[in-house]
Design a protein around this motif. Structure first.
Motif, PDB file in Angstrom:
ATOM      1  N   ASP A  80      51.464  57.237  54.828  1.00 11.26           N
ATOM      2  CA  ASP A  80      50.697  56.525  53.803  1.00 11.26           C
ATOM      3  C   ASP A  80      51.268  56.736  52.401  1.00 11.26           C
ATOM      4  N   SER A  81      51.800  57.918  52.145  1.00  8.52           N
ATOM      5  CA  SER A  81      52.286  58.238  50.804  1.00  8.52           C
ATOM      6  C   SER A  81      53.511  57.423  50.399  1.00  8.52           C
ATOM      7  N   VAL A  82      54.212  56.834  51.368  1.00  9.17           N
ATOM      8  CA  VAL A  82      55.440  56.091  51.036  1.00  9.17           C
ATOM      9  C   VAL A  82      55.355  54.624  51.430  1.00  9.17           C
ATOM     10  N   LYS A  83      54.261  54.246  52.055  1.00 10.70           N
ATOM     11  CA  LYS A  83      54.115  52.867  52.533  1.00 10.70           C
ATOM     12  C   LYS A  83      54.236  51.890  51.380  1.00 10.70           C
ATOM     13  N   GLY A  84      55.033  50.853  51.585  1.00 12.87           N
ATOM     14  CA  GLY A  84      55.250  49.843  50.559  1.00 12.87           C
ATOM     15  C   GLY A  84      56.391  50.176  49.615  1.00 12.87           C
ATOM     16  N   ARG A  85      56.902  51.402  49.683  1.00 11.87           N
ATOM     17  CA  ARG A  85      57.993  51.819  48.783  1.00 11.87           C
ATOM     18  C   ARG A  85      59.265  52.160  49.551  1.00 11.87           C
ATOM     19  N   PHE A  86      59.133  52.677  50.751  1.00 17.07           N
ATOM     20  CA  PHE A  86      60.289  53.103  51.554  1.00 17.07           C
ATOM     21  C   PHE A  86      60.518  52.112  52.691  1.00 17.07           C
ATOM     22  N   THR A  87      61.779  51.948  53.083  1.00 12.65           N
ATOM     23  CA  THR A  87      62.127  51.098  54.208  1.00 12.65           C
ATOM     24  C   THR A  87      63.165  51.802  55.062  1.00 12.65           C
ATOM     25  N   ILE A  88      62.871  51.957  56.342  1.00 13.98           N
ATOM     26  CA  ILE A  88      63.822  52.527  57.291  1.00 13.98           C
ATOM     27  C   ILE A  88      64.515  51.391  58.025  1.00 13.98           C
ATOM     28  N   SER A  89      65.797  51.553  58.275  1.00 14.67           N
ATOM     29  CA  SER A  89      66.533  50.492  58.964  1.00 14.67           C
ATOM     30  C   SER A  89      67.702  51.089  59.744  1.00 14.67           C
ATOM     31  N   ARG A  90      68.167  50.295  60.685  1.00 15.49           N
ATOM     32  CA  ARG A  90      69.358  50.658  61.454  1.00 15.49           C
ATOM     33  C   ARG A  90      70.549  49.872  60.943  1.00 15.49           C
ATOM     34  N   ASP A  91      71.714  50.459  61.007  1.00 16.04           N
ATOM     35  CA  ASP A  91      72.941  49.737  60.701  1.00 16.04           C
ATOM     36  C   ASP A  91      73.339  48.993  61.975  1.00 16.04           C
ATOM     37  N   ARG A  92      73.346  47.679  61.916  1.00 12.66           N
ATOM     38  CA  ARG A  92      73.615  46.891  63.121  1.00 12.66           C
ATOM     39  C   ARG A  92      75.069  46.952  63.540  1.00 12.66           C
ATOM     40  N   LEU A  93      75.941  47.262  62.604  1.00 10.76           N
ATOM     41  CA  LEU A  93      77.355  47.347  62.929  1.00 10.76           C
ATOM     42  C   LEU A  93      77.748  48.757  63.344  1.00 10.76           C
ATOM     43  N   ALA A  94      77.212  49.735  62.659  1.00  8.47           N
ATOM     44  CA  ALA A  94      77.499  51.137  62.968  1.00  8.47           C
ATOM     45  C   ALA A  94      76.267  51.707  63.660  1.00  8.47           C
ATOM     46  N   SER A  95      76.277  51.721  64.981  1.00  5.05           N
ATOM     47  CA  SER A  95      75.084  52.075  65.746  1.00  5.05           C
ATOM     48  C   SER A  95      74.729  53.547  65.635  1.00  5.05           C
ATOM     49  N   ASN A  96      75.531  54.325  64.920  1.00  2.15           N
ATOM     50  CA  ASN A  96      75.202  55.729  64.756  1.00  2.15           C
ATOM     51  C   ASN A  96      74.687  56.038  63.356  1.00  2.15           C
ATOM     52  N   THR A  97      74.217  55.024  62.645  1.00  2.00           N
ATOM     53  CA  THR A  97      73.770  55.209  61.269  1.00  2.00           C
ATOM     54  C   THR A  97      72.395  54.586  61.052  1.00  2.00           C
ATOM     55  N   ILE A  98      71.537  55.326  60.370  1.00 10.46           N
ATOM     56  CA  ILE A  98      70.267  54.775  59.921  1.00 10.46           C
ATOM     57  C   ILE A  98      70.133  55.033  58.423  1.00 10.46           C
ATOM     58  N   TYR A  99      69.259  54.256  57.808  1.00 10.55           N
ATOM     59  CA  TYR A  99      69.087  54.323  56.367  1.00 10.55           C
ATOM     60  C   TYR A  99      67.619  54.525  56.012  1.00 10.55           C
ATOM     61  N   LEU A 100      67.402  55.016  54.813  1.00 13.67           N
ATOM     62  CA  LEU A 100      66.074  55.052  54.219  1.00 13.67           C
ATOM     63  C   LEU A 100      66.219  54.566  52.782  1.00 13.67           C
ATOM     64  N   GLN A 101      65.764  53.341  52.545  1.00 14.96           N
ATOM     65  CA  GLN A 101      65.751  52.800  51.188  1.00 14.96           C
ATOM     66  C   GLN A 101      64.473  53.263  50.523  1.00 14.96           C
ATOM     67  N   MET A 102      64.604  53.929  49.403  1.00 17.84           N
ATOM     68  CA  MET A 102      63.451  54.485  48.700  1.00 17.84           C
ATOM     69  C   MET A 102      63.367  53.849  47.324  1.00 17.84           C
ATOM     70  N   ASN A 103      62.305  53.129  47.071  1.00 16.22           N
ATOM     71  CA  ASN A 103      62.082  52.475  45.792  1.00 16.22           C
ATOM     72  C   ASN A 103      60.856  53.054  45.103  1.00 16.22           C
ATOM     73  N   ASP A 104      60.782  52.806  43.804  1.00 14.50           N
ATOM     74  CA  ASP A 104      59.634  53.270  43.020  1.00 14.50           C
ATOM     75  C   ASP A 104      59.350  54.743  43.298  1.00 14.50           C
TER      76      ASP A 104
END
Length: 126
Positions: free
Chosen positions: A61-85
């Motif tokens: 709840d503390s990060v909902k709407g600000r953070f986004t988790i995603s997978r790298d579709r090309l590099a299947s061994n990488t994930i990301y966390l985009q952190m805004n605000d």
């Protein structure tokens, strides 16, 4: 041997953004549900974001709407966390891992399948 390497942390002002990366060696994340966790000094490590094998995502709840988790579709061994605000309370060391499972509300259960990496420090301060 499986190794997780987190990167992308740093010092940022409140309201700023960072993009964290987690690279796995020895496995491909496409075969796992993966989560990001955060540890604040003096407190236990807690989850902040999860992405399932079916790409369902959920956030604390503390990060909902600000953070986004995603997978790298090309590099299947990488994930990301985009952190805004970013907020000062987001300060901590961030880790990735594969939780043993998740509840029906897509909250990770306690216990992880992989060893922990070294994490990446995020500091939000003016």
């Amino acid at each position: 041997q499986v190794q997780l390497v987190e990167s992308g942390g740093g010092l940022v002002q409140p309201g700023g953004s960072l993009r964290l990366s987690c690279v796995a060696s020895g496995i491909t994340f496409s075969s796992y549900t993966v989560a990001w966790y955060r540890q604040i000094p003096g407190k236990k490590r807690d989850w902040v974001a999860i992405i399932t094998l079916g790409d369902t995502t959920n956030y604390a709840d503390s990060v909902k709407g600000r953070f986004t988790i995603s997978r790298d579709r090309l590099a299947s061994n990488t994930i990301y966390l985009q952190m805004n605000d970013l907020k000062p309370e987001d300060t901590g060391v961030y880790y990735c891992n594969a939780p043993r499972g998740y509840r029906t509300d897509f909250v990770p259960v306690v216990g992880e399948l992989l060893g922990w990496g070294q994490g990446t420090q995020v500091t939000v301060s003016s």
